[in-house]
Design a protein around this motif. Sequence first.
Motif, PDB file in Angstrom:
ATOM      1  N   LYS A  64       0.832  -1.208   0.000  1.00  0.00           N
ATOM      2  CA  LYS A  64       0.000   0.000   0.000  1.00  0.00           C
ATOM      3  C   LYS A  64       0.865   1.255   0.000  1.00  0.00           C
ATOM      4  CE  LYS A  64      -1.965   1.390   3.787  1.00  0.00           C
ATOM      5  NZ  LYS A  64      -2.818   1.493   5.004  1.00  0.00           N
ATOM      6  N   GLU A  65       1.916   1.259   0.814  1.00  0.00           N
ATOM      7  CA  GLU A  65       2.774   2.449   0.910  1.00  0.00           C
ATOM      8  C   GLU A  65       3.613   2.652  -0.347  1.00  0.00           C
ATOM      9  OE1 GLU A  65       1.307   1.378   4.675  1.00  0.00           O
ATOM     10  OE2 GLU A  65       2.645   0.149   3.454  1.00  0.00           O
ATOM     11  N   LEU A  66       4.012   1.552  -0.988  1.00  0.00           N
ATOM     12  CA  LEU A  66       4.933   1.656  -2.126  1.00  0.00           C
ATOM     13  C   LEU A  66       4.231   1.859  -3.465  1.00  0.00           C
ATOM     14  CD1 LEU A  66       7.417  -1.219  -1.172  1.00  0.00           C
ATOM     15  CD2 LEU A  66       7.861   1.225  -1.050  1.00  0.00           C
ATOM     16  N   LYS A  67       2.958   1.469  -3.514  1.00  0.00           N
ATOM     17  CA  LYS A  67       2.268   1.336  -4.810  1.00  0.00           C
ATOM     18  C   LYS A  67       2.441   2.549  -5.724  1.00  0.00           C
ATOM     19  CE  LYS A  67      -2.299   0.518  -6.795  1.00  0.00           C
ATOM     20  NZ  LYS A  67      -3.728   0.242  -6.526  1.00  0.00           N
ATOM     21  N   ASP A  68       2.151   3.743  -5.227  1.00  0.00           N
ATOM     22  CA  ASP A  68       2.156   4.935  -6.098  1.00  0.00           C
ATOM     23  C   ASP A  68       3.556   5.387  -6.482  1.00  0.00           C
ATOM     24  OD1 ASP A  68      -0.584   4.947  -5.916  1.00  0.00           O
ATOM     25  OD2 ASP A  68      -0.617   6.351  -4.217  1.00  0.00           O
ATOM     26  N   PHE A  69       4.571   4.873  -5.811  1.00  0.00           N
ATOM     27  CA  PHE A  69       5.932   5.388  -6.035  1.00  0.00           C
ATOM     28  C   PHE A  69       6.841   4.383  -6.753  1.00  0.00           C
ATOM     29  CE2 PHE A  69       4.167   7.356  -2.220  1.00  0.00           C
ATOM     30  CZ  PHE A  69       4.286   8.704  -2.533  1.00  0.00           C
ATOM     31  N   LEU A  70       6.332   3.175  -7.022  1.00  0.00           N
ATOM     32  CA  LEU A  70       7.189   2.138  -7.610  1.00  0.00           C
ATOM     33  C   LEU A  70       7.810   2.548  -8.946  1.00  0.00           C
ATOM     34  CD1 LEU A  70       5.280  -1.143  -6.698  1.00  0.00           C
ATOM     35  CD2 LEU A  70       7.533  -0.431  -5.902  1.00  0.00           C
ATOM     36  N   PRO A  71       7.040   3.125  -9.885  1.00  0.00           N
ATOM     37  CA  PRO A  71       7.668   3.505 -11.174  1.00  0.00           C
ATOM     38  C   PRO A  71       8.819   4.498 -10.992  1.00  0.00           C
ATOM     39  CG  PRO A  71       5.278   3.509 -11.371  1.00  0.00           C
ATOM     40  CD  PRO A  71       5.574   3.354  -9.917  1.00  0.00           C
ATOM     41  N   SER A  72       8.604   5.498 -10.135  1.00  0.00           N
ATOM     42  CA  SER A  72       9.660   6.504  -9.930  1.00  0.00           C
ATOM     43  C   SER A  72      10.865   5.905  -9.219  1.00  0.00           C
ATOM     44  CB  SER A  72       9.111   7.677  -9.115  1.00  0.00           C
ATOM     45  OG  SER A  72       8.030   8.286  -9.769  1.00  0.00           O
ATOM     46  N   LEU A  73      10.608   5.054  -8.211  1.00  0.00           N
ATOM     47  CA  LEU A  73      11.723   4.419  -7.497  1.00  0.00           C
ATOM     48  C   LEU A  73      12.536   3.550  -8.436  1.00  0.00           C
ATOM     49  CD1 LEU A  73       9.902   3.411  -4.188  1.00  0.00           C
ATOM     50  CD2 LEU A  73      11.790   5.032  -4.381  1.00  0.00           C
ATOM     51  N   TRP A  74      11.866   2.774  -9.266  1.00  0.00           N
ATOM     52  CA  TRP A  74      12.576   1.907 -10.208  1.00  0.00           C
ATOM     53  C   TRP A  74      13.385   2.738 -11.196  1.00  0.00           C
ATOM     54  CZ3 TRP A  74      15.322  -1.642 -11.944  1.00  0.00           C
ATOM     55  CH2 TRP A  74      15.429  -1.945 -13.297  1.00  0.00           C
ATOM     56  N   ALA A  75      12.792   3.837 -11.692  1.00  0.00           N
ATOM     57  CA  ALA A  75      13.502   4.680 -12.666  1.00  0.00           C
ATOM     58  C   ALA A  75      14.774   5.261 -12.049  1.00  0.00           C
ATOM     59  CB  ALA A  75      12.575   5.803 -13.149  1.00  0.00           C
ATOM     60  N   SER A  76      14.682   5.698 -10.792  1.00  0.00           N
ATOM     61  CA  SER A  76      15.859   6.288 -10.139  1.00  0.00           C
ATOM     62  C   SER A  76      16.943   5.235  -9.895  1.00  0.00           C
ATOM     63  CB  SER A  76      15.448   6.917  -8.801  1.00  0.00           C
ATOM     64  OG  SER A  76      14.559   7.991  -9.019  1.00  0.00           O
ATOM     65  N   ILE A  77      16.545   4.072  -9.408  1.00  0.00           N
ATOM     66  CA  ILE A  77      17.530   3.016  -9.143  1.00  0.00           C
ATOM     67  C   ILE A  77      18.174   2.555 -10.440  1.00  0.00           C
ATOM     68  CG2 ILE A  77      17.770   0.625  -8.367  1.00  0.00           C
ATOM     69  CD1 ILE A  77      15.603   1.242  -6.265  1.00  0.00           C
ATOM     70  N   ARG A  78      17.365   2.374 -11.474  1.00  0.00           N
ATOM     71  CA  ARG A  78      17.907   1.915 -12.766  1.00  0.00           C
ATOM     72  C   ARG A  78      18.924   2.908 -13.308  1.00  0.00           C
ATOM     73  NH1 ARG A  78      13.414   2.361 -16.692  1.00  0.00           N
ATOM     74  NH2 ARG A  78      14.143   4.514 -16.687  1.00  0.00           N
TER      75      ARG A  78
END
Length: 1029
Positions: free
Chosen positions: A292-306
Amino acid sequence: MAAATALEAVAPTGALWGLVQDFVMGQQEGPADQVAADVKSGSYTVLQVVEALGSSLENPEPRTRARGIQLLSQVLLQCHSLLLEKEVVHLILFYENRLKDHHFVIPSVLQGLRALSLCVALPPGLAVSVLKAIFQEVHVQSLPQVDRHTVYSIITNFMRTREEELKGLGADFTFGFIQVMDGEKDPRNLLVAFRIVHDLISRDYSLGPFVEELFEVTSCYFPIDFTPPPNDPHGIQREDLILSLRAVLASTPRFAEFLLPLLIEKVDSEILSAKLDSLQTLNACCAVYGQKELKDFLPSLWASIRREVFQTASERVEADGLAALHSLTACLSRSVLRADAEDLLDSFLSNILQDCRHHLCEPDMKLVWPSAKLLQAAAGASARACDHITSNVLPLLLEQFHKHSQSNQRRTILEMILGFLKLHQKWSYEDKDERPLNGFKDQLCSLVFMALTDPSAQLQLVGIRTLTVLGAQPDLLSSGDLELAVGHLYRLSFLEEDSQSWVAALEASGALATLYPVAFSSHLVPKLAEELGRGELDLARGDEPAKCSRHLRCLQALSAISTHPNIVKETLPLLLQHLCQMNKGYMVAGTSEVIAVCQSLQQVAEKCQQDLESCWYFHQTAVPCLLALAVQASMPEKEHSVLRKVLLEDEVLAAMVSVIGTATTHLSPDLAAQSVAHIVPLFLDGNVSFLPENSFPCRFQPFQDGSSGQRRLVALLMAFVCSLPRNVEIPQLNQLMRELVELSCCPSCPSSSTAAAKCFAGLLNKLPAGQQLDEFLQLAVDKVEAGLSPGPYRSQAFTLLLWVTKALVLRYHPLSSCLTDRLMGLLGDPELGPAAADGFSLLMSDCTDVLTRAGHAEVRIMFRQRFFTDNVPALVQGFHAASQDVKPNYLKGLSHVLNRLPKPVLLPELPTLLSLLLEALSCSDCVVQLSTLSCLQPLLLEAPQVMSLHVDTLVTKFLNLSSSPSMAVRIAALQCMHALTRLPTPVLLPYKPQVIRALAKPLDDKKRLVRKEAVSARGEWFLLGSPGS
């Protein structure tokens, strides 16, 4: 009248009033401690102190009131445990009221409240009352640092002791603390404030509508940018603040909606420290967050880590990025899904695959490794993630392996496949059909076998590692695959060109033999037996070294695969049979060949130590066989036998000693007792009945007028009895010890007398204290004293003294000091002095064959430190009193002791001993020079201030020794010259030109290792004093 009496009872005495006046009006600090001490002793009560302060507390001058309250607060800080509940109530009401007083007074009021917050007698409700008053009356951030710290301490004390009361305040307590902390800048206070916030959250205080405010008041410090001032007395480091703040930010999912955008922003910034801190904080948050906490931020988090993994130039950022991705995937994996919920893990992994898989197919392979690392980081988080990613990536990588023809490209792809295979080892699957690798089994085996047959040694190495990991997967390799694998490993074990491949093949054989003993027994052992037979023929013909090398490889392979009890039962007879064939003269066997077989036997013995059954099998099979061969070799023969002479050489006997010792140390006491009942009578009575092929031409009597060959075998007895557990009873011990003492002083065979002395010492060390031990000690002392007088066996008696002393030193026996004094007295002996000096090296060092912890010897901890404390003063005193011709002996002994002493023990004694060490460098004995240099080098690194006082002497002596005839001394001297550069630069700069000129000479030394050290040392001296050095 009664009222007057009561007033008189509470009226302050003159002495107390005087102390109060001295503190308040006289501005003296000492009276406060005196008053507190008097209250503790019962001379006054706190109430009397308040009465004495009466006029001061009501004085119109704020500074006077402040001094009065300060005195009361200091007394309360020391005497709060003596207060009664009624007194605490009145004092708290007084202090709360004074919070409205002049700002001069507030610091002293807060100190008093801090003292009262520690009171056990604090009535319910007063903690809340105090905090409300502070929140309402005090603007905390306008106070000095120490007073702000006092407020945090009051809150901490109440949270520790009055938690339920504070929770009754609800969100008001949280809001009040937010006001207290808002704007805090001092790192000392921040550490306490962060701890309070963490406790607020972790102990479930009500945050109410102030979640965002609490986040804002702490997150404004993120990322921490703090550099401690030089010589900071508080010792607060940046890392302390980072970890403390991270614990707050990652303590609750309720911060997620505010924290995750902040972390993404900081990861995308250009500041390295901000990137690292953000990724590490994200990693910590994933432990408490859910889908629930991560759902809305997963695309941005993945883009930054990648982006960080693909583009960063920092290995630390890459590692933290991969760790954060691993944690994100693990978090999504463990979150429980509702039936109607979206599977975020599946979609998240699909995004990762979509962005990474096409890079695996690029011809230039530029982003292959970053993509593989990202995929493996995600796959390693859970079994679900591993299955999902592997099932998508493995077919692609298998296809790419066949598309590329170059070995280096294939090696890269195979290394990536190996990474995914290793991840599967983390997860267990109960159902065979669920195992994701089963569908790729044939392709993986084919690919690995292609790698093993490739000409590239590097590809072969990766292939061997991959085969080992495949073999570790249960039920993955079929019997046919195993047969092929064994064939490849056999071939690679005999490759002449590349040593890495055959070493790796041996390691893989050992690992797989543990898992598949039947396959290795069926397919590899027969091949190795055949190869060993061919080696015997080559040795018999005296063929070229290449064939002899194959023979040595075969021996190594046999020992490498002896990792399973069933295989040991096949390989051990082969090795022993091979040794017997040598003994019968069927081949030309030199010392090196026999030692090679013994080394293989020892490796097998080491592998058997993990399993009691295998250990006993090895012992009862190998030890009698080795003893029989040695006894046979010691017998007089009509025909001259080269090998029998070889078996009695010191190097071969030493190798056999290692085998027998290793085979004995892990025996259980019961089994060891069975063995000792055969072996001791063999040496004492000549009872050879338990030996295989025990028909010998004459009797075996090593102690009774035996030949020198028979006496040499006492070393094998030593290996056995000195490796037994301490609680094993040795038969005929009395006779054995007397025979050993006699043989130890036999001048005709030095090696056997030394072995006897070592054996006697090894047994002596394990004996329990009592009459028997005392008798044996007296026997040894009498023999030593008789032998040390001028006569034929002085040297042997000295050796016995040395080993008995070591046996006693290790166990802290009281007689050890007497024997050490006797040894020290021999330093002045013209004949034995140098040997006595070298004896100190033996006393301080670890042995490999006797008196070892592995061999169950009694070795007390810190025996070296105790020996140093007890004997070095006498050594120093002896040196000063000795004549000039024997002083080097004392220096050598001292150098040996110091060289083997733990450096933390030596450092405090360094100032008094350094002059002697420097004098030892002038000694002509190379052993003394080398030992002293070895001692000084670490001291130069660990005690530069002390060593810099002698820099002139050190430079001169080190440079002189860099031209020594001994290569080892030259190398050690140059290493010391290198270590000298760690001394303070201003001390060294005057010597820089001289050193650089002098170090030019060893640059042309005929030995490469000397030249290497000279280059390293001279380079450091060149850089001395330059910017950045």
